[in-house]
Each structure stands twice: as structure tokens, then as C-alpha cells.
Design an enzyme around this catalytic site. Structure first.
Site, PDB file in Angstrom:
ATOM      1  N   ARG A 126       0.795  -1.224   0.000  1.00  0.00           N
ATOM      2  CA  ARG A 126       0.000   0.000   0.000  1.00  0.00           C
ATOM      3  C   ARG A 126       0.825   1.271   0.000  1.00  0.00           C
ATOM      4  O   ARG A 126       0.575   2.191  -0.785  1.00  0.00           O
ATOM      5  CB  ARG A 126      -0.884   0.088   1.274  1.00  0.00           C
ATOM      6  N   THR A 127       1.783   1.355   0.911  1.00  0.00           N
ATOM      7  CA  THR A 127       2.437   2.645   1.109  1.00  0.00           C
ATOM      8  C   THR A 127       3.256   3.015  -0.117  1.00  0.00           C
ATOM      9  O   THR A 127       3.142   4.131  -0.635  1.00  0.00           O
ATOM     10  CB  THR A 127       3.314   2.598   2.380  1.00  0.00           C
ATOM     11  N   HIS A 151       4.538   5.866  11.669  1.00  0.00           N
ATOM     12  CA  HIS A 151       4.121   5.721  10.274  1.00  0.00           C
ATOM     13  C   HIS A 151       3.136   6.874   9.999  1.00  0.00           C
ATOM     14  O   HIS A 151       1.925   6.667   9.919  1.00  0.00           O
ATOM     15  CB  HIS A 151       3.447   4.347  10.127  1.00  0.00           C
ATOM     16  N   ARG A 189      10.964   3.883   3.600  1.00  0.00           N
ATOM     17  CA  ARG A 189      10.641   2.914   4.669  1.00  0.00           C
ATOM     18  C   ARG A 189      11.903   2.169   5.029  1.00  0.00           C
ATOM     19  O   ARG A 189      12.669   1.756   4.145  1.00  0.00           O
ATOM     20  CB  ARG A 189       9.558   1.938   4.224  1.00  0.00           C
ATOM     21  N   LYS A 215      25.191  -3.798   0.038  1.00  0.00           N
ATOM     22  CA  LYS A 215      26.663  -3.801   0.053  1.00  0.00           C
ATOM     23  C   LYS A 215      27.201  -3.030   1.252  1.00  0.00           C
ATOM     24  O   LYS A 215      28.408  -2.805   1.373  1.00  0.00           O
ATOM     25  CB  LYS A 215      27.205  -3.146  -1.224  1.00  0.00           C
TER      26      LYS A 215
HETATM   27  N1   CP Z   1      -0.405  -0.135   5.899  1.00  0.00           N
HETATM   28  C1   CP Z   1       0.797  -0.330   5.327  1.00  0.00           C
HETATM   29  O1   CP Z   1       1.786   0.334   5.675  1.00  0.00           O
HETATM   30  O2   CP Z   1       0.814  -1.289   4.349  1.00  0.00           O
HETATM   31  P1   CP Z   1       2.111  -1.752   3.555  1.00  0.00           P
HETATM   32  O3   CP Z   1       3.059  -2.373   4.538  1.00  0.00           O
HETATM   33  O4   CP Z   1       1.613  -2.710   2.504  1.00  0.00           O
HETATM   34  O5   CP Z   1       2.726  -0.518   2.942  1.00  0.00           O
END
Ligand code: CP
Length: 307
Positions: free
Chosen positions: A51-52, A129, A101, A80
Site C-alpha cells: 500500500r504505502t 508511520h 521505509r 553492500k
Molecule cells: N499499511 C501499510 O503500511 O501497508 P504496507 O506495509 O503494505 O505498505
């Protein structure tokens, strides 16, 4: 350079401004179709995501911009041994904004301190998040009309669930919000969130292990996945993973206008039969996330003087 590391980086007025922009994008997407023409988003994902990452990329395309991407640590020079600091210094030469992320708490802050372009935290370990919270806020606003006066049940892995920590930090700003914290003993909300956020602001909350007992009280039920990737011990994960499974029978005790949320991905914690319940909002959340990420990209690029 303004970045987005934690939801607490944003004032309540700024959150309202982001919500208003997202609602305007929903009402008139054509108005924004060229807003980021010739701008590039770099998505740097050193931990899995559906999603993100894809909603950030869809957001930039729908703003008329382009995307460059690292979709896993294994496919980048992180494998590396390249540091986050070096990576973002390099990527600052290629893009106008970064969404990153990373499995380590604090990695997004390190990135922001070393990049010369805005950095958006797309999840840093078990820490926070913020753009998931933005998606959650837009969902609550659209489904419930207002934040004030809501009783919010947070259920599942409240220890490692970074989306829960960020959502609490956002919702405590609104009047008469109450929290019901539903988790096994081992997965209770960390004391730094309980003490520094809830108790410090005198926000009412209760802790329980029973979802059934509190179901009738809730306006919002926010289910979470037990975060397997953050456990040190497989045995503990297997013991705790199915503690809460929301099904249609348990929902009989819920308010008719309660909304069911989940940041997704789900494993077993919401039965698939619940998807047909009109109170289920978790797929709407994923769409709302795209609109809020569009609003955030616009805001940060404007503040950086790039737009
Ligand atoms: N909700 C969420 O962060 O989903 P993903 O881990 O798929 O990005």
C-alpha cells in the site's frame, strides 16, 4: 528543509490543511493533474510494502510527476553496506522528494538530516508511520464527520504497531476523545506512549484483554496485525498471533455506526466475511491514503520552494 518524520511534526492546523487539500483533490482531481509536472519522487523501501509504496507512486503520477524507486534493500547498495546517510545524499541529486521505509527506528530522521530534499517517513521500524495516520484521519473524518467525542478501540499488537502510536498522537489533540486499549499483556501499548502522551494530556483510556466486553462502547474499532517481523521469538509470535479474530458474530454487539479500520495487511485478525459489513472501512483507508499522500507531497514541495 521541512520533512515528515512523525505526525507530531504537524500542528493541528496543518493536519486540517492536509485534510482540506485531500478533500479538494477528491472533489476535483483534474485541478491537480499537472501540479507536480517534471518533479520526481524517489521511493526508497528497505522493508516490504504494498500500500504505502504503491499509493505514494500513484499519488505522484496523479499529480503529473514521475517516480524512481528502490523496492527492497536487496536490490539496492544497502545490501553492500551503504549507509542511509550516503544513500539519501545521492538520491537528493536525482529526485525532488523522498518517501522512505526502513526497518530501523530513527532511520527516517537520519535520512532527513542528510538529504537536501524533503524526506517522508513511510515507516521506521516499530516507531511511527505518519502517512498511515493521515490516511486514518481522512477515513475517520469522511466516515464519522468529526474527530471530537469518539471512543476509539485499538486492538491487537499495540506494542509494535507503529500505526497505533502515530494515530494516538494525532487523535489526542481533539476534544473528548477516549481510547480503549485491547491487547494481550505481552503486546500492551509502550509506557512511553501511555505516560508521555495519554497520561501527560489527561486523556481517558482503559486497558483490557477482552474485545467482546468493550465492543458495545466503541465508535471506531482499529484492528492491527501482530507484527511477526518485530518478534525475537517465533514461539511467542505463534502463541499470540490469533488472540483477536474479528468475525460477524462478535460484531453483533457493536454499534450500528461503528467503523472498522485496519492499516492492512491483515492476516487472520479480521474474518473475510466482515468485508461485506457496511461498517468495514479498511479498503477505503487504502484509497484515502493516496489522497493524503498527494496532499503531503504538494505541501512539502511547496515549502521547499520546488513548486
Ligand atoms: N499499511 C501499510 O503500511 O501497508 P504496507 O506495509 O503494505 O505498505
Amino acid at each position: 528543509m521541512r520533512s515528515a518524520i512523525d505526525i507530531i511534526d504537524f500542528s493541528t492546523e496543518e493536519i486540517e490543511e492536509l485534510l482540506a487539500t485531500a478533500l479538494d483533490i477528491i472533489a476535483d482531481p483534474d485541478k491537480y493533474a499537472d501540479a507536480c509536472r517534471r518533479k520526481k519522487l524517489a521511493t526508497l523501501f528497505f522493508e516490504p510494502s504494498t500500500r504505502t509504496r504503491l499509493s505514494f507512486e500513484a499519488a505522484m503520477y496523479e499529480l503529473g510527476g514521475n517516480v524512481i524507486s528502490v523496492s527492497s534493500a536487496a536490490s539496492s547498495s544497502a545490501s553492500k553496506g551503504e549507509s542511509v546517510a550516503d544513500t539519501v545524499k545521492v538520491v537528493s541529486n536525482y529526485a525532488d522528494i523522498i518517501a522512505m521505509r526502513h526497518p530501523k527506528e530513527g532511520a527516517a530522521l537520519v535520512a532527513a538530516n542528510n538529504a537536501t530534499i524533503p524526506v517522508i517517513n513511510a515507516g521506521d521500524g516499530g516507531h511511527c508511520h505518519p502517512t498511515q495516520t493521515m490516511a486514518d484521519l481522512l477515513t475517520i473524518r469522511r466516515e464519522k464527520g468529526a474527530f471530537e467525542g469518539l471512543t476509539i478501540g485499538l486492538c491487537g499488537d499495540l506494542k509494535f504497531g507503529r500505526t497505533v502510536h502515530s494515530l494516538i498522537n494525532a487523535m489526542v489533540r481533539y476534544d473528548n476523545v477516549k481510547f480503549v486499549l485491547i491487547s494481550p499483556e505481552e503486546l500492551k501499548l509502550p509506557s512511553y506512549v501511555k505516560k508521555d502522551v495519554l497520561q501527560a494530556r489527561k486523556i481517558p483510556y482503559v486497558q483490557t484483554t477482552s474485545l467482546e466486553e468493550v465492543m458495545p462502547d466503541l465508535d471506531v474499532l482499529y484492528m492491527t496485525r501482530v507484527q511477526q517481523e518485530r518478534f525475537f521469538n517465533e514461539e511467542d509470535y505463534l502463541r499470540l498471533r490469533d488472540t483477536y479474530i474479528l468475525d460477524t458474530r462478535k460484531l453483533e454487539a457493536a454499534k450500528k455506526d461503528m467503523i472498522i479500520m485496519h492499516p492492512l495487511p491483515r492476516v487472520n485478525e479480521i474474518s473475510v466475511a466482515v468485508d461485506d459489513d457496511p461498517r468495514a472501512c479498511y479498503f477505503k483507508q487504502t484509497l484515502n491514503g493516496k489522497y493524503m499522500r498527494m496532499a503531503l507531497i504538494l505541501k512539502l514541495l511547496k515549502e521547499a520552494g520546488t513548486l
